[in-house]
Write an enzyme that holds these catalytic residues in place. Structure first.
Site: not given
Ligand code: UFG
Length: 341
Positions: A14, A126, A151, A155, A299
């Protein structure tokens, strides 16, 4: 008007995009980074895109003496703080790594800002602070939920540290930007995300699967109570997100902030499911992705997306890039990175 900004963590994902947008808007930028989760090549990308050699200092933001030298040498009036670790799972396994780095770096910078009389700070917060929200979309007034990872705790704590410091320090203004899911890359494909090891986040996993580095994408759960059973998120283009930092700094520099401490959601306001994102990536780039449905990931919240009214009305900012273009940029960047390895 002082148009100089210190960007702590400016070589990261970012941070590097924000440096480009700040430079385009006429700001002079000083980047501090220790490359703990970034790569010096992003500085080349910044130079190629902007035609300007960025001022760069290699330092750890937790190192107060090193940071003091930066404050002594450069007379920026504003700071954007990105210098933090961001892997949720790792933070559970190594909490002190997160508390030490993410909190100490911010505390150090705020102390120096006070000591040297610098006025404006943007903190990269976040959507994780909302946790599993009961009412969607979330507004800035939606109550924060107890953090579910170290983490996330850093935040929340950093937001509180900023709020308290602003109220205790005359002349200090702060804005916390709560990012939803940043994705994509600069349209030039010269800067983008460089995850280390196996990506945790969806889009880097998708692009690495398309590139043949990962065999198969796992979709974590198709039995959520959502229209297609997969989780809903608010995917915000990285360049749109970078622009939000520029308008936040301009608001404070020009004295247009209504409160000395403000919080804004930075998202599109549109929920997109994992299946939609995968299909969107395939369509935008005319390719087929190898994927399978797997168990839910511990989570994960079912759904979270932003109410962006406040950012739209107060910052005069809104997400502009089409998801199609964002997903194309993500793939162009992956190909560029592979071509240069
Ligand atoms: N997902 C998959 N397969 C993968 C990776 C992710 O299906 O290989 C799904 C996850 O289950 C979720 C979505 O894609 O439903 C997004 O996942 P990300 O890991 O890309 O993002 P998150 O929403 O989990 O994470 C974001 C931010 C973090 C923050 C987190 C908490 O990247 O910094 O939200 O809500 F902490």
């Amino acid at each position: 008007m002082n148009k100089r900004v210190l960007v702590a963590g400016g070589a990261g994902y970012i941070g590097s995009h924000t440096v480009v947008e700040l430079t385009k808007a006429g700001f002079e930028v000083v980047i501090v980074d220790n490359f703990s989760n970034s790569d010096p090549s992003s500085l080349d990308g910044i130079r190629k895109i902007t035609g300007i050699e960025p001022i760069f200092v290699e330092a750890d933001c937790c190192d107060k003496e090193a940071m003091r030298r930066v404050f002594e040498r450069y007379d920026f009036d504003s700071v954007i703080h990105f210098a933090a670790f961001k892997a949720v799972g790792e933070s559970v396994a190594e909490p002190m790594k997160y508390y030490r780095n993410n909190l100490l770096s911010f505390v150090t910078i705020l102390e120096l800002m006070k000591e040297y009389g610098r006025h404006n700070v943007v903190f990269s917060s976040s959507a994780t602070v909302y946790g599993d929200a009961e009412v969607l979309p979330v507004t800035e007034l939606t109550p924060r939920k107890p953090a579910t990872s170290p983490y996330g705790a850093t935040k929340q704590m950093s937001e509180d540290i900023l709020r308290d410091m602003v109220f205790a320090t005359e002349g200090l203004n702060g804005i916390a930007l709560r990012y939803f899911n940043p994705i994509g890359a600069h349209p030039s494909a010269l800067i983008g995300e460089l995850p280390r090891g196996v990506p945790n986040n969806l889009v880097p996993y998708i692009t690495q699967t398309a590139a043949g580095i990962r065999e198969c994408l796992s979709i974590f759960g198709d039995d959520y109570p959502t229209p297609d059973g997969s989780c809903l998120r608010d995917y915000i283009d990285i360049v749109d997100l970078a622009r939000a930092h520029v308008v936040a700094i301009e608001r404070m520099v020009e004295g247009r902030n209504k409160e000395r401490y403000e919080v804004f959601n930075v998202g599109t306001g549109r929920p997109v499911s994992v299946f939609e994102l995968v299909k969107g990536f395939e369509a935008a780039n005319e390719l087929k992705l190898n994927y399978k449905v797997a168990a839910r990931r511990a989570g994960d919240v079912t759904a979270v997306w932003a109410d962006t009214t406040l950012a739209n009305e107060e910052l005069g900012w809104r997400a502009e890039r089409e998801l199609n273009d964002t997903l194309r940029a993500a793939w162009e960047w992956e190909k560029y990175v592979r071509g240069n390895k």
